[in-house]
Structure formats: C-alpha cells, structure tokens
Write an enzyme that holds these catalytic residues in place. Sequence first.
Site, PDB file in Angstrom:
ATOM      1  N   CYS A 105       3.893  -0.565   4.943  1.00 28.95           N
ATOM      2  CA  CYS A 105       3.880  -1.746   4.073  1.00 28.95           C
ATOM      3  C   CYS A 105       2.459  -2.178   3.786  1.00 28.95           C
ATOM      4  O   CYS A 105       2.055  -3.267   4.205  1.00 28.95           O
ATOM      5  CB  CYS A 105       4.633  -2.881   4.732  1.00 28.95           C
ATOM      6  SG  CYS A 105       6.360  -2.542   4.958  1.00 28.95           S
ATOM      7  N   VAL A 106       1.670  -1.353   3.160  1.00 28.62           N
ATOM      8  CA  VAL A 106       0.291  -1.780   2.902  1.00 28.62           C
ATOM      9  C   VAL A 106       0.047  -1.977   1.410  1.00 28.62           C
ATOM     10  O   VAL A 106       0.800  -1.516   0.609  1.00 28.62           O
ATOM     11  CB  VAL A 106      -0.744  -0.782   3.454  1.00 28.62           C
ATOM     12  CG1 VAL A 106      -0.677  -0.746   4.950  1.00 28.62           C
ATOM     13  CG2 VAL A 106      -0.529   0.585   2.855  1.00 28.62           C
TER      14      VAL A 106
END
Lengths: 106, 534, 312
Positions: free
Chosen positions: A105-106
């Site tokens: 989740c970047v």
Amino acid sequence: MPQLEVGGKSYEVDEDGFLQELDKWGRDFAQGYATIEGIEGELTEEHWKLIDYIREYYAQFGIAPMIRKMCKDTGFDLKKIYTLFPSGPAKGACKLAGLSKPTGCV
Amino acid sequence: MKKNFHIDDFTHPGGQVTELDPAELSPLPPPYDKREKPPIRKLTDEQSTRMDASLDGVVAIGLTPPKSPEEEKAFIDKFLAGIEKLFSTDDNWTFLQPLVHTLEYCVKCQICSDACPVYVSSGRQDIYRPTMRPELFRRIVSTYIKKEHPLLRKIKDSDIDLNWQTLARLGELAYRCTLCRRCAQVCPLSCDNALISREIRKVFSQQMGIAPKEIHEKGSVQQLRVGSSTGMTPAALRNILEFAEEEIEEKTGRKIKIPVDKKGADILLIHNAGEFIAWPENLEAFAIILDAAGVDWTLSTEIAGYDSVNYGVWYDDFQFARVAIRQSQAARALGVRKISLGECGHAHKAGIVVADRVLVGDLIIPRESSLPLLEEIVLSGRIKFDPSRNHFPVTLHDPCNMVRLMGIVEPQRRILRKICPQFREMTPHGVENYCCGGGSGFAITQSTNFPDWRNSVSGRMKMKQILEAFQDAPGPEVKKYVCAPCSNCKGQFRDMFEYYDVWEKSGILYGGLVELIVNAMADLKKPFIQWEWH
Amino acid sequence: MGTLIIVLTYIAYVFIVVVYTIKIVAWLKLPPHIRWDLYPVIHEENYRYGGSYYEQPEWWTKPRPRNTWRSLFYSLKDNFYMGEYFNRNRTYWLCLLPWHLGFIFIITFHILCFFAAVTMVGGLEITAGSPQLLGKGFYYLLLLTGGVAFVAGTFGSIGMPIVRLADRGLRTYSMPMNFFNYFFFLVVYGSGLFAWLMLDPTLEEYRAYWLGLITLTPPELHPLTVLHIVLFDIFLIYLPFTRSTHYITRILAYYFIRWDDEPNLPGGKMEKQIASLLERKVSWEGKHIPSGKSWAEAATESGLPETKKDTP
Ligand code: SF4
Ligand code: SF4
Ligand code: SF4
C-alpha cells in the site's frame, strides 16, 4: 513477460516498463531509458547522483527509499526531482535505476 | 450509445462485452466536466496477445488464453470443481451460509444497482450491476453443478454456455467491485452481492492459483515471506524509524524514541507498512500523540507484525488466515496486552472483525481500533489544542471497512469537531458513504490500464462528493484537506488527485487523522502539516 | 367434490408446513461462518447512525447491551411496509406491496376462517347481524382480510409484470418463471375476487368450507368457489418451490449474518466450534494450499509457493 528494447539490448520488464531483473541493470540501460522517458540528451551528474543513491539504498534495504529521505539525503527538493525526472521519483527515477515497481500500500 | 445488453454477450468468444464511453460516465462538477485526458488506455497489440481484456478493455488479472482445446477444457473443469468446493462445509465453512443465502434468495429487484458507485459512475453499464456476477454464478451452478433439466433452465432462464472466455470475463468482473458492500446494505432480502465477487475471486485464487500479482504474489505471499507486502525488511524498518525520529525532532523540537519490540508493552501498534514509506508523517504523528499522552506502546519487527495489511480479506481465506495468525503471534511474542490498529480500513476489518473467527487459544489477543484511543486522548484534555491552527476546510472520508463494515463512525468525528473549526460532512456519509474507489485491492493494483479505470470509474463518485463538500471554496487559492484515516484510501486519493490534477485546480490535499491532531497541538512551534508535500 | 377439496386442503397445508420447515432447518444448519457484519446493526445502542461496540476503547471490558425487541420489530416491520422499495423505487413498491399484502392477507384470511369455524362448532353465529359481539367481529374481520387479499393480490399480479417489463434493468433479470407466477397468482386471486363479488358477498361459503374441513363433512359449495379453493390449494403447494421462503430467511439473514457481531472470547462456546471447524480437511487445488490437510495446518504453514512441489 514483455520485452523492452533499450539502447539496442532487450530487457525483461513488467507491463509498465519496470525492469524485472535488477542485476541486468547497467548505465546504458538508464541512459537508454532516459530517451524513452523524455529526458533530453545525456544524463547529467545530478541524474546519476539520484540514481546511484536509489540503487545503493535498494541494495542495502531491499526497497526504494522514502521520497522524503531521498530529498533529504541528496539535497534535491521534490520540484528538482521532477525537473530531473519528469515522471517523478517513483515512476521516473526508480525506473531508470532498475528497481521493480513498488508493491504494497504505498 | 448503450447497446442492448444480453447475458449471452459474455459467452461469445472475441470482441468486448462493453465498450466504455467517456461521454456516458456520470458528470463531475466544473472544472472537471471537460475531459482533456484520454479515458482508458488501450492495450498494445503485443499485450492483447498475452492478456484477455474482452470484458471492458481493462486488465486486472489479464489471463493468458489457452493454447489448445484440451487446455481450455482442463481449465473449465478445474474451475467448476472449485465452484463445487464453495458449497462444501469442509472447504468453505467460512462463508457457506451467506453464500447460499444470497444465491437462493435474491429476487433480482435491482434495488442494489443504484446504490453501487461503480455501476452509477460508469453511466449505468449493465455489466457493472451488483447483480451481474451473481447472475453468471447462478447460471453456472444451475447448468454445470446442479445440472438442472434443460427445460427447467429455460423456465428459470438460468442457462449458460461456458467457454474459456466466459470465465476470463467473469474473473475480470470479480475485480470490478470494490467489496464496499453498499449494495448489500440496501438489499431488502439481506443478500450480499459483494460476497459473490469475493467468492468468485476465491475460486480463482484457491482453486486456480490466479489473482492480481499486486495482491497475491507481491502482496500476501511477499508479506508472509519478508514481513511486509512492501518488501520492507526489519532492517529497512529500523532505518525508516530513525529517519522518522529525526523528522519529528526537526518539526517539533521533541526527541522521541519510537519504541520497537518492547516486551510487555501495553499496546502493540500495527501500521499499514505503506505509511512508513509513503506517508511517514502519519506514523510520526502517532508517535508524537502517544508520547505526549504517556501511552505505553511499541512497534514490532516480526513477520507481519509491522504490516497490518491483510490482503487475503479481498480474495483468499487461507492467505487471510495465515496473515491474521502471524500478526497475533507477533503480539504474543511481545507479551503485549492488546493490539491497536493504525489508520488502515481493511486492516481494521480484517484484523479485528474477520480474524475473530480464525483465532483460537492463546492467539485470541484483544484487538481494537486506534480511533477510540485517539478520541479518548483528544477529548481528555491531556494535550492542549488550538483548533485555530486547523483553520482550513476539512472533510472526512469514511473508509467502508471501518464504518459500514464495523460501525466505527463517531470517534473520528468527535475528534474533528473538536479540532477542525471548518469541518464539514460529505453527502452521504457515515455508514452510507461511498467507497474511495480503491477498495478490495484496487488502490494497489497499479499495472497496465487498471489505474485508468479505477480513477475514472470506481473513484468517480468519491471525487464528486469531495468537490461538492468544498463547493463553498472551490478554487485552488483556498487550501483544503480531505481526512482519510486509511492508507489504502490515501493511495487512491493520491492517484486520483494526480489523474484529475486536483491540487492545481482545487487546492485539495489528502491526509490522515493524526496529522490534523498534531497540527492542532498548542505547544508546537511550526505547523505539522506541510502543504508543499501535496 | 366436497371430499376432494377437504383432502386436497389438508395435503396442501401439511405440504407447505413440512417443506418450509425443511428449508428453514436446512438454512439454520449451515455451519457457523466468518463474521461478515454490516452496519447499522439494529440491536446496537447507537444503531441510529450505525455505531458499534468497537467505538469504545477496550470494548472487551465493556458491556455490550443488545436491544433484541428493537431488532425484531425492525426486521418484521419491513415485511409489511417494504421501506427500501418505498425509498428507492416508488413505482415498483406500488405494485410490490399489494402483491405481498395479497399473500399476507390471504393466508391470514384462511387462518381466521379456521378459528371462525372452530367457534362455529362451539355454537357461535357469524353474520353481520349476529347477536354475539364475537360473531360480528369475526364477520367483519373475515370480510376485511378476504377483501384486501383478493383486491390487493389481483392488483399486484397485474401490476408486477408491467413494472418488470417497463424497466430495463428489471427486464434483463426477469425469467419466464416470473411471468408464469404473476399469471398463476392472478388466476388465484382473480377467481377469489370474482367468487366473492359475484356469488358470495358475505363470504359465507368459506365459513362453510372450513366448518366442513374441521368436522370432516364435505360442504356444498358453488362450483366457482370450489375452483378458487382448488387453485388456492395448488398455490400453497407451489409456494415452497418459489423463493417465497425469503419472508423468513431474510430475517434469519439479519440475525445470523448482518447483525451477527458476537465476538469470539477466550474459553467461549464459539471458540470450541471454530476449533472443530479448523480441523476440517481442505481440498482446494491452488498451489499455495496444502490439499488434504486441515484448515489449522494450512493456515499455520506459510504456504509459500516454493515450499510446495509444483503439481498443476
Ligand atoms: S441483491 Fe437484493 S437488492 Fe439486489 S436484486 Fe437481489 S434482492 Fe434485489
Ligand atoms: S460492493 Fe460496492 S462496488 Fe461491489 S457491487 Fe456492491 S456497491 Fe458495487
Ligand atoms: S479503500 Fe477505503 S473507501 Fe475504499 S473500500 Fe477500502 S476502506 Fe472503503
């Protein structure tokens, strides 16, 4: 797997042109890719500074450096990075440095 | 023009079931009403030979066509065997009851369709109706699993002619639903079409070994191997934390040591590891608040103990259980009293609610959201606040997973009402909110042309809501803040705001909740929120 | 003829009760599942805005008050009012509600007939001019329920196919069986309506029929009333083959799925149930799943692709 012609050599990349095998990377890859990315002419010392920084960090920690850390350690601000690499730090600089696409989740 | 759609379109080989027409997408307020950008990129010819995009031209999984009729048949047979397993208590006790209920009791009244942001935003394309996936699923069951008499199938209109392409389309279609469950909420018969999307994904993953790379191979598999789906190792984590400590000192003048692997701490705080890399200000803010409030907390460096994500909740019961168990084990190893989850919606639901019936014995460690804890700190008066520091318009995004799916609605609002004088709600909000468009793995699905679809279709409703919430000051000269207490949603906002050029056109920044809290702390010299990092 | 309808009626009632029971029991016997709650959960204190016990810090140390009456009322209410339809598709609701009221009232009507017949055996006179108050009451109540059933049912059965065909979405998802149902139910209600209006305005024949049913003496009825009764019996037998059980399962789904927020606390009954489900063997064929092992084993090994042999 898609292949990409860079500077006369063929590389394995993902759907979005990120290099798949880190060890195939060479300076000619970065230089060749620069043209595809719309960076004119030879890569400058500043480009190389950022690319080398990213590669060193990756070699040590297995991930791309945080953008803030990248700015701090190289002394470039975000604007500067975008002037150097118009697609930005992740989609531009990291790609030229031969890193694979960031995951999670970047 | 919308052509007249028929179920058989799914079974015809070749072509595309639906062609998305940008002119039909639901309208956005100005200046976003004029689309300069090409809507959804087409696949290159080379990509088209490798990846099937015959649903809507978009690729999330991108299955490779079989090379021979035998291969095709083997694929279909294996898939059907998977569908059969869904109905077995051994293989699917986890969701059997809700699955059977939805399949048997939906009356196809279409009440759920208009509740679905994907369907509505797409300009009401039939294939995106919440009922479309269950419809195909029921037909497969009727024709191939129950093997109902052809006449009965005719009367029930439940016939389907399976080929490889039908399944490829069905697989893609399972990844056109964000699992936001807004459709389930309005269903008068308590059917849950979102669940069907997830069950189809499960057959693809658990039976066929097929899932988007970002979610499986680079996601949950990587998390179990390295410790985080970002690929971050414990060494990298320590390096990042050092950096965060430096930043905290620069921004606030405070010297804070972020506790790591502290045995016997009261709280193990688990963040979405994406925060560490993309939004370090979030974990910094957490550290500042917990430090100021004197909370006894720690982070962990165990596998999965420093990454709260659990992608299994989107597609695979086994990957889900594995990660949930690792997270609990990390807490057990430290001997903490409880686990608190940082700002991540799906991690909340996965870790607190869904994991509840996977953990047994000493793995049952109390797990809670960090929001009530933050509320307690903010409202207790332990820290002095000066709300005028948050003197800009703020609106709140409700991550579906935290709100509709687990009922944490008010704590975040009570905080915002106290520290943000210009807080305003979106319409609708709370349990009736719209998904950001990045749910169920979409925000991290970054390959090929999927992001185009996500930004222009699944996120569209949210985009509209945000713009409307700020319609009293639409221009870029007034800086505005969308508070999204969810890393996944933040990822979606980052992409979508870039896609629509939102900072330039409207001056809207997104960020978490804790950043606003720290920004309002009275004794800080400088503002904590840095608008230049939009 | 009279004997036939007595036998048929008994068969119909026994059949519908048995099949409904089987269906409900089958539903309830499905194994406990993973939590999949959806808010608002009506028994919660803060149900108005959809809040849950997770809004409190350290929720496991706090009481979790449940208002079961509220949730029961909520779930039943919608069977008679259909709020989501009222709010979201008014035209549809306008036909759907009468169509459902037809069901509810026709069943109520028959149940009332049964009780009326019982009291008649006990000597009660059920007419408009009955000297007993109860007799009067029954008379008007029967007239009301029967009348509403026939009128609403007929209206609904005509309206439903029309709205279904008029709406693009509904049309795509309609099956021939739907239209057969509308037609068949129209015949059932219509025959009742006709018999009532034309032949039997006081509904006296139904009382005679039910009296005959419980005293097992075949009644003398007008052929058209007989026709309606036969159709109604077939209707009862047919109902379990439709999705009509949703009247009950939708409520079960509220309680057992949407509102099932029971936490798994150490040492509880649920923990034992889960532990036993975790012993079940899995047979999924994905490479990352160890087929043949139990859930517990599968979930505790890492399941990484490289640790398992590639068997396609
Ligand atoms: S899921 Fe519910 S709302 Fe949607 S069509 Fe089926 S019954 Fe109607
Ligand atoms: S879960 Fe959300 S996105 Fe999926 S069908 Fe339902 S409303 Fe649409
Ligand atoms: S990404 Fe956020 S808004 Fe979207 S489904 Fe998840 S929690 Fe909901």
